[in-house]
Design a protein around this motif. Structure first.
Motif, short mmCIF file in Angstrom:
data_model
loop_
_atom_site.label_atom_id
_atom_site.label_comp_id
_atom_site.label_asym_id
_atom_site.label_seq_id
_atom_site.Cartn_x
_atom_site.Cartn_y
_atom_site.Cartn_z
N PRO A 26 0.51 -0.78 -0.01
CA PRO A 26 0.11 -0.10 0.03
C PRO A 26 0.61 0.89 0.04
O PRO A 26 2.50 1.23 0.27
CB PRO A 26 -1.20 0.14 1.56
CG PRO A 26 0.12 -1.01 2.04
CD PRO A 26 0.88 -2.05 1.47
N ALA A 27 0.57 2.51 -0.47
CA ALA A 27 0.68 2.99 -0.16
C ALA A 27 1.09 3.92 1.05
O ALA A 27 0.08 3.60 1.83
CB ALA A 27 -0.09 4.82 -1.51
N PRO A 28 2.54 4.61 1.85
CA PRO A 28 2.35 5.75 2.65
C PRO A 28 0.80 6.11 3.21
O PRO A 28 0.64 5.33 4.83
CB PRO A 28 2.89 7.22 2.66
CG PRO A 28 4.46 6.48 1.60
CD PRO A 28 2.88 5.68 0.65
N SER A 29 0.45 6.84 3.10
CA SER A 29 -1.15 7.09 3.71
C SER A 29 -2.23 5.90 3.32
O SER A 29 -3.86 6.16 4.49
CB SER A 29 -1.65 7.77 2.31
OG SER A 29 -2.06 7.60 1.14
N GLY A 30 -2.43 4.48 2.77
CA GLY A 30 -2.75 3.33 2.67
C GLY A 30 -4.39 3.48 1.78
O GLY A 30 -4.85 2.85 1.63
N TYR A 31 -4.58 4.78 0.80
CA TYR A 31 -5.21 5.34 -0.36
C TYR A 31 -4.72 4.56 -1.76
O TYR A 31 -3.64 4.76 -1.68
CB TYR A 31 -5.16 6.39 -0.58
CG TYR A 31 -6.25 7.29 -1.20
CD1 TYR A 31 -6.32 6.97 -2.55
CD2 TYR A 31 -7.56 7.68 -1.60
CE1 TYR A 31 -6.84 7.62 -3.94
CE2 TYR A 31 -8.50 8.14 -2.21
CZ TYR A 31 -8.46 8.62 -3.48
OH TYR A 31 -9.48 8.38 -4.25
N ARG A 32 -5.25 3.89 -2.39
CA ARG A 32 -5.41 3.35 -3.36
C ARG A 32 -6.67 3.54 -4.47
O ARG A 32 -7.34 3.14 -4.30
CB ARG A 32 -4.84 1.85 -3.18
CG ARG A 32 -4.15 1.35 -4.77
CD ARG A 32 -4.48 -0.06 -4.95
NE ARG A 32 -3.00 -0.34 -3.87
CZ ARG A 32 -2.29 -1.24 -3.19
NH1 ARG A 32 -3.73 -1.44 -2.48
NH2 ARG A 32 -0.79 -1.33 -2.37
N GLY A 33 -6.46 3.97 -5.54
CA GLY A 33 -7.26 4.56 -6.34
C GLY A 33 -7.22 3.64 -7.78
O GLY A 33 -6.52 3.33 -8.01
N ARG A 34 -7.74 4.25 -8.60
CA ARG A 34 -8.04 3.64 -9.44
C ARG A 34 -9.11 3.79 -10.69
O ARG A 34 -9.51 4.95 -10.94
CB ARG A 34 -8.38 1.73 -9.63
CG ARG A 34 -9.31 1.46 -9.26
CD ARG A 34 -10.62 2.19 -9.79
NE ARG A 34 -11.87 0.71 -9.43
CZ ARG A 34 -13.35 1.16 -10.42
NH1 ARG A 34 -13.47 2.23 -11.65
NH2 ARG A 34 -13.59 0.93 -9.94
#
Length: 297
Positions: free
Chosen positions: A5-13
């Motif tokens: 995951p990204a450092p922020s935990g956010y994953r979009g698409r």
């Protein structure tokens, strides 16, 4: 395998269908989802939804990806192609069938015409050699969620949609199934897309619950409407965006997302524009209403 995951935990698409070249409405969805991912300090993935060969345009997927590259919207990680993921969809459907949450359906569209196209019980007049598979939607299946842009959304899926298709009678996987399975497999935390898919979200949440999958956060961006008030789409032969003039189009999309035009006025090139956009972007300014093509200029 889901990437870290990204450092922020956010994953979009962004998940385009290759039914035509990238038009302004699609570019708006791509740019909006990219901006929200960058604003959150997260990752932005790209997934090609190439599951409907009869509707696909030869070479469209590659041209869409080339256009995203021209606009500087680069995916974090490899591009995912749905056409290579049938085993995942098959596994999900088998699970639902084995648990009695899905069933084989022989009904045709003409069979369902007498009930306004909403399947609540099989009314097939004949047995099909290759039946569809539907999710069993229990009576009173009301789904509510809070959309980051549109606010509180509620839908009685049993009454307004009915038992919906997971695998079509022609053997192709249904969008609702594939998008749910792929979002979970890719670890997508935030689904940002056009408001034309707002009505699909309750079905997807219901399916996520049936499969025991997490439900991401949702944000549905404003649509670009044609002169007739309908959604601007590839199927309506909307003009593709011009990848040779990315600054003009990105500025137009920026304005359509409700952002201050002055923030990008002095941008020299695409990397400079995207850096300025990332710094100035304010999600609270995204409009809740759809708009016409005059707002693109």
């Amino acid at each position: 395998m889901i990437p870290p995951p990204a450092p922020s935990g956010y994953r979009g698409r962004f998940a385009p269908s290759p039914t035509g070249d990238l038009h302004f409405g699609s570019l708006l969805a791509a740019f909006g989802s990219w901006l929200l991912a960058r604003h959150a300090g997260g990752q932005w993935r790209v997934r090609v939804e190439d599951l409907d060969p009869p509707r696909e345009v030869d070479g469209a997927a590659r041209r869409q990806l080339a256009a995203l590259h021209a606009f500087g919207l680069e995916a974090d990680g490899d591009i995912v192609w749905q056409s290579g993921r049938s085993a995942l969809y098959e596994s999900a459907v088998e699970k639902l069938l084995n648990e009695g949450r899905a069933f084989y359906c022989h009904c045709s569209r003409s069979d369902l015409a007498t009930v306004s196209g909403i399947h609540r019980a099989c009314v097939a007049r004949q047995i099909r050699p290759d039946p569809a598979v539907r999710l069993r939607v229990d009576d009173g299946s009301v789904v509510a969620f809070d959309d980051a842009i549109r606010g509180r959304i509620e839908q009685d899926v049993s009454r307004e949609v009915g038992d919906f298709v997971l695998r079509r009678a022609d053997g192709f996987w249904a969008y609702q199934l594939a998008v749910v399975v792929d979002d979970a497999d890719q670890g997508i935390t935030d689904v940002v897309r056009g408001a034309d898919l707002l009505d699909s979200t309750p079905r997807q949440i219901l399916l996520q619950r049936a499969l025991g999958l997490p439900t991401p956060r949702y944000a549905h961006l404003p649509l670009v409407l044609g002169p007739d008030g309908r959604k601007l789409s590839k199927s309506d032969a909307a003009q593709p965006v011009d990848p040779t003039d990315p600054l003009t189009t990105l500025r137009a999309a920026w304005r359509r997302l409700g952002q201050a035009p002055a923030a990008l006025a002095e941008a020299r090139d695409v990397p400079d524009l995207l850096a300025r956009a990332t710094a100035a972007f304010d999600p609270a300014r995204i409009p809740r209403h759809d708009g016409g093509p005059h707002e693109m200029s």
